[in-house]
Write a protein that holds these residues in place. Sequence first.
Motif, short mmCIF file in Angstrom:
data_model
loop_
_atom_site.label_atom_id
_atom_site.label_comp_id
_atom_site.label_asym_id
_atom_site.label_seq_id
_atom_site.Cartn_x
_atom_site.Cartn_y
_atom_site.Cartn_z
N ALA A 60 0.72 -1.06 -0.07
CA ALA A 60 0.12 0.06 0.06
C ALA A 60 0.93 1.15 -0.03
N VAL A 61 2.26 1.00 0.10
CA VAL A 61 3.20 2.39 0.12
C VAL A 61 2.79 3.15 -0.87
N ALA A 62 2.83 2.69 -2.17
CA ALA A 62 2.99 3.28 -3.61
C ALA A 62 1.72 4.10 -3.79
N SER A 63 0.45 3.43 -3.12
CA SER A 63 -0.70 4.39 -3.30
C SER A 63 -0.67 5.68 -2.28
N PHE A 64 -0.09 4.93 -1.02
CA PHE A 64 -0.14 6.37 -0.12
C PHE A 64 0.74 7.51 -0.51
N VAL A 85 4.98 21.87 2.10
CA VAL A 85 6.09 21.20 2.51
C VAL A 85 5.98 20.42 3.37
N GLY A 86 7.04 19.25 3.67
CA GLY A 86 6.82 18.39 4.86
C GLY A 86 7.79 17.35 4.54
N PHE A 87 7.73 16.27 5.36
CA PHE A 87 8.53 15.23 5.78
C PHE A 87 7.96 14.07 6.30
N PHE A 88 8.31 12.74 5.79
CA PHE A 88 7.78 11.34 6.08
C PHE A 88 8.82 10.51 6.48
N LEU A 89 9.03 9.81 7.52
CA LEU A 89 9.95 8.68 7.64
C LEU A 89 9.03 7.23 7.77
N LEU A 90 9.77 6.46 6.86
CA LEU A 90 9.16 5.29 6.65
C LEU A 90 9.93 4.16 7.16
N SER A 91 9.70 3.29 7.85
CA SER A 91 10.68 2.09 8.37
C SER A 91 10.01 0.72 8.34
N ASP A 92 10.75 -0.12 7.99
CA ASP A 92 9.90 -1.28 7.59
C ASP A 92 10.51 -2.50 8.51
N GLU A 93 9.91 -3.72 8.74
CA GLU A 93 10.30 -4.86 9.54
C GLU A 93 11.68 -5.39 9.24
N ARG A 94 12.26 -4.99 8.02
CA ARG A 94 13.74 -5.42 7.67
C ARG A 94 14.63 -4.49 8.22
N THR A 98 13.35 4.81 4.85
CA THR A 98 13.28 5.66 3.88
C THR A 98 12.72 7.03 4.28
N SER A 99 12.96 7.91 3.56
CA SER A 99 12.44 9.47 3.88
C SER A 99 11.87 9.86 2.59
N TRP A 100 10.62 10.72 2.97
CA TRP A 100 10.22 11.38 1.67
C TRP A 100 10.29 13.17 2.16
N THR A 101 10.72 13.78 1.26
CA THR A 101 10.99 15.08 1.71
C THR A 101 10.04 15.81 0.61
N VAL A 107 7.52 15.07 -4.40
CA VAL A 107 8.17 14.21 -3.19
C VAL A 107 9.54 13.60 -3.66
N ALA A 108 10.33 13.79 -2.85
CA ALA A 108 11.68 13.29 -3.08
C ALA A 108 11.87 12.10 -2.29
N ASP A 109 12.36 10.79 -2.73
CA ASP A 109 12.47 9.78 -2.01
C ASP A 109 13.95 9.56 -1.64
N THR A 110 14.41 9.42 -0.47
CA THR A 110 15.93 9.26 -0.09
C THR A 110 15.86 8.18 1.03
N VAL A 111 17.26 7.78 1.07
CA VAL A 111 17.46 6.83 2.29
C VAL A 111 17.42 7.68 3.77
N ALA A 112 16.66 7.48 4.68
CA ALA A 112 16.36 8.12 5.87
C ALA A 112 17.75 8.65 6.32
N PRO A 113 17.86 9.94 6.83
CA PRO A 113 19.18 10.39 7.25
C PRO A 113 19.61 9.52 8.57
N ALA A 114 20.90 9.49 8.44
CA ALA A 114 21.44 8.56 9.56
C ALA A 114 21.23 8.59 10.91
N ASP A 115 20.84 9.97 11.38
CA ASP A 115 20.49 10.16 12.75
C ASP A 115 19.04 9.94 12.98
#
Length: 123
Positions: A60-64, A85-94, A98-101, A107-115
């Motif tokens: 469901a992530v792509a639809s969201f 403007v905004g920010f989303f943090l997504l984390s999975d069971e593995r 990922t973050s969306w800015t 909407v830009a997809d990137t690896v979540a900031p290390a911190d």
Amino acid sequence: MGMYVAVRGWLEFDHGQREQVERTLAEHRDDQYAGGWAFPARPFNSTLYVFYGGDIREQAVASFREQVAELARLNPVDDDLDRPVGFFLLSDERQGSTSWTIRDGEVADTVAPADLRWFAERP
């Protein structure tokens, strides 16, 4: 069955865009994850912050994300021409994260900031 992804974040709007935001979200109301959206009880300050928090199935992530992209593309309502403007943090069971800015209608997809990756860690 599928994996769950924890999604949490926010979008910032002009209060004059609230009707557009509510209309856009209403178009997705049948989506089983629509209940994760939250608005302030009443307007205050100069910015309308709209939050999302929920665990959604990986498929469901792509639809969201498309729903977030629709909100990002809302037209400005004043002379400043400010887009959402905004920010989303997504984390999975593995333990992936990922973050969306959201900025300038995109909407830009990137690896979540290390911190922030500790959010993805599961004991």
